[in-house]
Structures are given as C-alpha cells and as structure tokens.
Scaffold this motif. Sequence first.
Motif, mmCIF file in Angstrom:
data_model
loop_
_atom_site.group_PDB
_atom_site.id
_atom_site.type_symbol
_atom_site.label_atom_id
_atom_site.label_comp_id
_atom_site.label_asym_id
_atom_site.label_seq_id
_atom_site.Cartn_x
_atom_site.Cartn_y
_atom_site.Cartn_z
ATOM 1 N N ALA A 107 39.639 51.157 50.585
ATOM 2 C CA ALA A 107 39.069 50.573 51.645
ATOM 3 C C ALA A 107 40.063 49.568 52.785
ATOM 4 O O ALA A 107 40.896 49.174 52.045
ATOM 5 C CB ALA A 107 37.938 49.649 51.521
ATOM 6 N N ASP A 108 39.717 49.240 53.748
ATOM 7 C CA ASP A 108 40.589 48.432 54.500
ATOM 8 C C ASP A 108 39.618 47.263 55.089
ATOM 9 O O ASP A 108 38.721 47.308 55.903
ATOM 10 C CB ASP A 108 41.119 49.209 55.927
ATOM 11 N N PRO A 109 39.939 45.991 54.694
ATOM 12 C CA PRO A 109 40.885 45.839 53.703
ATOM 13 C C PRO A 109 40.525 45.787 51.992
ATOM 14 O O PRO A 109 39.472 46.179 52.092
ATOM 15 C CB PRO A 109 41.151 44.175 54.078
ATOM 16 N N THR A 110 41.730 45.865 51.261
ATOM 17 C CA THR A 110 41.308 45.750 49.881
ATOM 18 C C THR A 110 42.212 44.660 49.254
ATOM 19 O O THR A 110 43.296 44.196 49.774
ATOM 20 C CB THR A 110 41.769 47.184 49.213
ATOM 21 N N LEU A 111 41.686 43.844 48.234
ATOM 22 C CA LEU A 111 42.275 42.964 47.464
ATOM 23 C C LEU A 111 42.854 43.557 46.183
ATOM 24 O O LEU A 111 41.967 44.143 45.535
ATOM 25 C CB LEU A 111 41.259 41.505 47.372
ATOM 26 N N ILE A 112 43.908 43.353 45.939
ATOM 27 C CA ILE A 112 44.628 43.462 44.791
ATOM 28 C C ILE A 112 45.004 42.557 43.968
ATOM 29 O O ILE A 112 45.726 41.461 44.403
ATOM 30 C CB ILE A 112 45.754 44.698 44.955
ATOM 31 N N GLU A 113 44.558 42.434 42.645
ATOM 32 C CA GLU A 113 45.079 41.262 41.977
ATOM 33 C C GLU A 113 45.853 41.681 40.664
ATOM 34 O O GLU A 113 45.343 42.665 39.869
ATOM 35 C CB GLU A 113 43.565 40.608 41.343
ATOM 36 N N ALA A 114 47.100 41.270 40.669
ATOM 37 C CA ALA A 114 48.087 41.933 39.709
ATOM 38 C C ALA A 114 49.113 40.775 39.665
ATOM 39 O O ALA A 114 49.472 39.819 40.486
ATOM 40 C CB ALA A 114 48.724 43.117 39.946
ATOM 41 N N GLY A 116 48.912 38.056 38.034
ATOM 42 C CA GLY A 116 48.497 36.664 38.430
ATOM 43 C C GLY A 116 48.248 36.291 39.604
ATOM 44 O O GLY A 116 48.161 35.119 40.070
ATOM 45 N N VAL A 117 48.340 37.262 40.682
ATOM 46 C CA VAL A 117 48.590 36.906 42.152
ATOM 47 C C VAL A 117 47.520 37.823 42.584
ATOM 48 O O VAL A 117 47.049 38.814 42.291
ATOM 49 C CB VAL A 117 49.925 37.301 42.679
ATOM 50 N N ARG A 118 47.023 37.468 43.964
ATOM 51 C CA ARG A 118 45.841 38.196 44.679
ATOM 52 C C ARG A 118 46.336 38.506 46.231
ATOM 53 O O ARG A 118 47.106 37.426 46.685
ATOM 54 C CB ARG A 118 44.701 37.247 45.055
ATOM 55 N N VAL A 119 46.686 39.731 46.342
ATOM 56 C CA VAL A 119 47.172 40.286 47.521
ATOM 57 C C VAL A 119 46.289 41.035 48.502
ATOM 58 O O VAL A 119 45.643 42.113 47.778
ATOM 59 C CB VAL A 119 48.652 40.997 47.258
ATOM 60 N N LEU A 120 46.161 40.711 49.853
ATOM 61 C CA LEU A 120 45.298 41.609 50.527
ATOM 62 C C LEU A 120 46.239 42.746 51.297
ATOM 63 O O LEU A 120 46.933 42.285 51.903
ATOM 64 C CB LEU A 120 44.776 40.597 51.552
ATOM 65 N N VAL A 121 45.631 43.943 51.258
ATOM 66 C CA VAL A 121 46.439 45.099 51.896
ATOM 67 C C VAL A 121 45.441 45.489 52.926
ATOM 68 O O VAL A 121 44.271 45.684 52.815
ATOM 69 C CB VAL A 121 46.714 46.133 50.770
ATOM 70 N N SER A 122 46.174 46.027 53.829
ATOM 71 C CA SER A 122 45.538 46.657 55.339
ATOM 72 C C SER A 122 46.572 47.747 55.655
ATOM 73 O O SER A 122 47.737 47.230 55.757
ATOM 74 C CB SER A 122 45.168 45.447 56.091
ATOM 75 N N HIS A 123 45.783 48.798 56.685
ATOM 76 C CA HIS A 123 46.677 49.139 57.563
ATOM 77 C C HIS A 123 47.237 48.126 58.835
ATOM 78 O O HIS A 123 48.598 48.351 58.919
ATOM 79 C CB HIS A 123 45.979 50.437 58.145
ATOM 80 N N GLY A 124 46.649 47.351 59.135
ATOM 81 C CA GLY A 124 46.993 46.441 60.097
ATOM 82 C C GLY A 124 46.380 46.733 61.523
ATOM 83 O O GLY A 124 46.399 45.723 62.437
ATOM 84 N N ASP A 125 45.900 47.792 62.063
ATOM 85 C CA ASP A 125 45.529 47.976 63.469
ATOM 86 C C ASP A 125 44.307 47.395 63.745
ATOM 87 O O ASP A 125 44.025 46.993 64.588
ATOM 88 C CB ASP A 125 45.346 49.372 63.621
ATOM 89 N N ALA A 126 43.261 47.109 62.844
ATOM 90 C CA ALA A 126 42.060 46.458 63.180
ATOM 91 C C ALA A 126 42.164 44.847 63.367
ATOM 92 O O ALA A 126 41.526 44.320 64.021
ATOM 93 C CB ALA A 126 41.203 46.474 61.918
ATOM 94 N N LEU A 127 43.505 44.337 63.155
ATOM 95 C CA LEU A 127 43.966 43.055 63.339
ATOM 96 C C LEU A 127 44.768 42.867 64.606
ATOM 97 O O LEU A 127 45.124 41.662 65.014
ATOM 98 C CB LEU A 127 44.486 42.415 62.308
ATOM 99 N N THR A 198 47.326 35.030 48.554
ATOM 100 C CA THR A 198 48.362 34.373 48.933
ATOM 101 C C THR A 198 49.351 35.038 49.614
ATOM 102 O O THR A 198 50.245 34.564 50.464
ATOM 103 C CB THR A 198 49.287 33.812 47.660
ATOM 104 N N SER A 199 49.020 36.370 49.887
ATOM 105 C CA SER A 199 49.936 37.567 50.757
ATOM 106 C C SER A 199 48.878 38.432 51.207
ATOM 107 O O SER A 199 47.918 38.974 50.768
ATOM 108 C CB SER A 199 51.003 38.037 49.970
ATOM 109 N N VAL A 200 49.327 38.793 52.547
ATOM 110 C CA VAL A 200 48.949 40.038 53.132
ATOM 111 C C VAL A 200 49.767 40.982 53.433
ATOM 112 O O VAL A 200 50.920 40.726 53.915
ATOM 113 C CB VAL A 200 47.921 39.708 54.511
ATOM 114 N N VAL A 201 49.903 42.288 52.859
ATOM 115 C CA VAL A 201 50.555 43.512 53.022
ATOM 116 C C VAL A 201 50.079 44.315 54.170
ATOM 117 O O VAL A 201 48.837 44.638 53.907
ATOM 118 C CB VAL A 201 50.823 43.887 51.791
#
Length: 256
Positions: A107-114, A116-127, A198-201
């Motif tokens: 899904a856009d966005p999706t949160l990935i926890e790996a 020990g860190v939480r990273v939010l991923v998105s294609h980006g166009d919606a923003l 802590t990061s958006v990719v």
Amino acid sequence: MTPEIVAPAGWRSIDFISDLHLAEHTPRAFEAWAAHLMSTDADAVYILGDLFEAWVGDDMAARGFEARCLSVLTDAARRIEVGFMAGNRDFLVGDALLESAGVSRLADPTLIEAFGVRVLVSHGDALCLDDIAYQRFRAVVRRPAVQRAFLGLPMSWRAAAARRIRRRSESRPSEPRQPAIDLDRGATLAWARAASATSVVHGHTHAPGDHELAPGVRRLVLSDWELDHATPVRAQVLRWTRSGFDRMAPRGAGAT
C-alpha cells in the motif's frame, strides 16, 4: 492506519528501487533490473512504483516484453521477498497478477520496521501537492469506477490514451522553465510523524538525494533508472541494513 511490515529478525538487508520505466525500448534497463533481482543477496526487494513505463491492464502480461518482466518477478519471488507499490505509470497492475507471480502488494504508504528502525515508504506522487493539475487527474483515475470503465476498452485504445498522456507530460520541458515540483515538506513530515518513522523513502521525482525534514527525520529519494537514452547513465539501488542506508549500482550494471 498505515499498513505495516515487520521484517523477520534474520533479515540482513533490504533493497529499494523505483522509476525504472521498463519498456521494449529500454533493453539495458531491463537487463540490469533482471540481473539485480536474480543475483541480489538482499532478503527483500521493494519496488516503489513506476516499474513499467505504462501499464494499461493486466492483459498486457500476455505480450512478449511484459511476459518476460513477469517471468523475472516470478523467478525472483521464489528466492526472496519481492514487493510492488503502484506508481503513477503502473497503478493498474492488478492484485491477481501480483499474486500469481508471488509478489506482495505494498500500500502507499507502508511502514517497514527492520533493524530496530521504522521507515515509511511511498511512491511519492501523492505528496506533490503543488502539482495541482496532476493531483486532480490522480483523484479521477484512481476511482474504481473510472478504472473499470477504462479497462473495458480495447487494449489499442488504452495504449493510445497512455501515449497521449505521456506525450503531454514530456512536452512540458519545451514550455517556459518552471521549478521542479517536489514533495510537500510539511505533508511528508506529517506522514512520517503519524507513523513514528525516522525516515521516508520514496521515488517519483527522479532527483535522488538525502534531505533532513526535521531533527531526527530524513527523506531519502530514490534514483530513476536511465540506462538506454541518457549520458551519463544512471541507476541506483538504495540498500538498507543494520548500519543504515547505502546507494549502490544494480548488480550486473555499470551505472552509478
């Protein structure tokens, strides 16, 4: 609530790619992508949109080039975790097609926890909120009823419509030069904070880089892949490990 993926404890690395825009006229990009998927030592590869230059319906999968792409995805998914997120060029890729290939829908966005860190991923166009015309277009074409009507048209009509849209997009550089449209900083930061990330990719902008959104929150922009029609060529994989993020060339490609 944002969908979440929790990586298995044994995972060592995750690769992120986006904006490959694969098509018959990009054989070098296809070969580099296929080589990377089949040889990467990452535990997962997450494709964050625009894998294809245009996808006008899953009946494309029966055609020669697209069938080769699905074969690569299927073979890779037997070996590692492969995830696909829709972009602005390939949002019509269907769930049944991904399931048949063994590829997970992101899904856009999706949160990935790996690690020990939480990273939010998105294609980006919606923003990209300043691109008002695109946001209006996006709101229309993402409606299920509109998609059903479009997919009911003959493939030749759908392909012609995609070409017209692409030509209009490509004609923009000939107009008076405007600043590049980027993700809205406030909205991106709000997404990150809502997910405690802590990061958006993300991809979409074709402007790879690393930006600070706020203290302790960063934005990492993925590279597009242009190995066929640009000098110098460019293509990057963003690799995430316990040590952090690193940019690397695709395995089997000489791009940087």
